[in-house]
Design a protein around this motif. Sequence first.
Motif, mmCIF file in Angstrom:
data_model
loop_
_atom_site.group_PDB
_atom_site.id
_atom_site.type_symbol
_atom_site.label_atom_id
_atom_site.label_comp_id
_atom_site.label_asym_id
_atom_site.label_seq_id
_atom_site.Cartn_x
_atom_site.Cartn_y
_atom_site.Cartn_z
ATOM 1 N N ASP A 144 0.811 -1.218 0.000
ATOM 2 C CA ASP A 144 0.000 0.000 0.000
ATOM 3 C C ASP A 144 0.844 1.267 0.000
ATOM 4 O O ASP A 144 0.518 2.232 -0.697
ATOM 5 C CB ASP A 144 -0.940 0.030 1.206
ATOM 6 C CG ASP A 144 -2.119 -0.919 1.070
ATOM 7 O OD1 ASP A 144 -2.359 -1.438 -0.040
ATOM 8 O OD2 ASP A 144 -2.818 -1.141 2.083
ATOM 9 N N GLU A 145 1.902 1.290 0.778
ATOM 10 C CA GLU A 145 2.755 2.486 0.840
ATOM 11 C C GLU A 145 3.385 2.766 -0.525
ATOM 12 O O GLU A 145 3.419 3.907 -0.991
ATOM 13 C CB GLU A 145 3.846 2.309 1.897
ATOM 14 C CG GLU A 145 4.744 3.520 2.035
ATOM 15 C CD GLU A 145 5.885 3.284 3.022
ATOM 16 O OE1 GLU A 145 6.889 4.009 2.908
ATOM 17 O OE2 GLU A 145 5.775 2.395 3.885
ATOM 18 N N LEU A 146 3.850 1.742 -1.162
ATOM 19 C CA LEU A 146 4.438 1.873 -2.490
ATOM 20 C C LEU A 146 3.379 2.359 -3.490
ATOM 21 O O LEU A 146 3.644 3.233 -4.327
ATOM 22 C CB LEU A 146 5.005 0.521 -2.917
ATOM 23 C CG LEU A 146 5.912 0.467 -4.114
ATOM 24 C CD1 LEU A 146 7.094 1.414 -3.981
ATOM 25 C CD2 LEU A 146 6.409 -0.965 -4.298
ATOM 26 N N ALA A 147 2.174 1.822 -3.388
ATOM 27 C CA ALA A 147 1.092 2.245 -4.279
ATOM 28 C C ALA A 147 0.727 3.706 -4.053
ATOM 29 O O ALA A 147 0.446 4.433 -5.010
ATOM 30 C CB ALA A 147 -0.126 1.351 -4.077
ATOM 31 N N LEU A 148 0.727 4.164 -2.810
ATOM 32 C CA LEU A 148 0.434 5.574 -2.539
ATOM 33 C C LEU A 148 1.494 6.487 -3.141
ATOM 34 O O LEU A 148 1.178 7.557 -3.668
ATOM 35 C CB LEU A 148 0.305 5.811 -1.028
ATOM 36 C CG LEU A 148 -0.962 5.230 -0.397
ATOM 37 C CD1 LEU A 148 -0.878 5.315 1.129
ATOM 38 C CD2 LEU A 148 -2.210 5.942 -0.923
ATOM 39 N N THR A 149 2.752 6.063 -3.095
ATOM 40 C CA THR A 149 3.829 6.834 -3.732
ATOM 41 C C THR A 149 3.596 6.895 -5.239
ATOM 42 O O THR A 149 3.679 7.962 -5.850
ATOM 43 C CB THR A 149 5.199 6.204 -3.418
ATOM 44 O OG1 THR A 149 5.424 6.269 -2.008
ATOM 45 C CG2 THR A 149 6.328 6.913 -4.149
ATOM 46 N N ALA A 150 3.287 5.749 -5.848
ATOM 47 C CA ALA A 150 3.051 5.700 -7.293
ATOM 48 C C ALA A 150 1.811 6.501 -7.676
ATOM 49 O O ALA A 150 1.801 7.188 -8.710
ATOM 50 C CB ALA A 150 2.919 4.249 -7.752
ATOM 51 N N LEU A 151 0.783 6.461 -6.849
ATOM 52 C CA LEU A 151 -0.433 7.224 -7.119
ATOM 53 C C LEU A 151 -0.156 8.722 -7.064
ATOM 54 O O LEU A 151 -0.638 9.485 -7.913
ATOM 55 C CB LEU A 151 -1.544 6.829 -6.141
ATOM 56 C CG LEU A 151 -2.881 7.546 -6.302
ATOM 57 C CD1 LEU A 151 -3.458 7.338 -7.702
ATOM 58 C CD2 LEU A 151 -3.862 7.063 -5.225
#
Length: 193
Positions: A144-151
């Motif tokens: 999730d943290e990685l996805a928030l960065t990518a988002l």
Amino acid sequence: MNAAAVDPRPHYLRALDQLEKIVSQVTPDRLDLPTPCSEFDLRALLSHTVGGVHRIAYVGEGGLALDVPAAAGEIEDHAWAAALGRARDRAAAAWADDATLDRLAHVPWGVMPGRFALGGYVMEAVTHTWDIARVVDPGAALDDELALTALAIAEQVLPADERGGDVPFGRVQPAPAGADPTTRLAAWLGRTV
């Protein structure tokens, strides 16, 4: 400024580690299946994704992204995980020097400092991990943290109203209430979720 813009290398390597876990589950019988990235079946998406890792590695080595094909070439059906591992090692070595972050990078969408170019590939790796996971392990728990960065990167560089034409992303799609960050990223990039 988001964390990946400061130094995207840790995020990119985490994204590739996550991608490797999903790709390790690919079996030859699934390679012709469709993916949420509608122009690609699984084999073509894997080729595009591994090719993208080689492309950004080449940029880190000082090359021009468009000099490297967008696809990985011929990979044997059972060898996708190994091919991705080699590409990951090349990318890690190519971006190891801190100077790569500020050197101008020539990527398909323009010329910019390396940190911003690599940030775009964080977004790509996380998104294609979701695409591939939908085919090989739909229930996979993604970072999730990685996805928030990518988002955050996607929302900054791909505004909702700038789609079509030269921008290879469809319109923003709705994400279900309570969707996880990777699903929201996929929807932002035009995937039907």
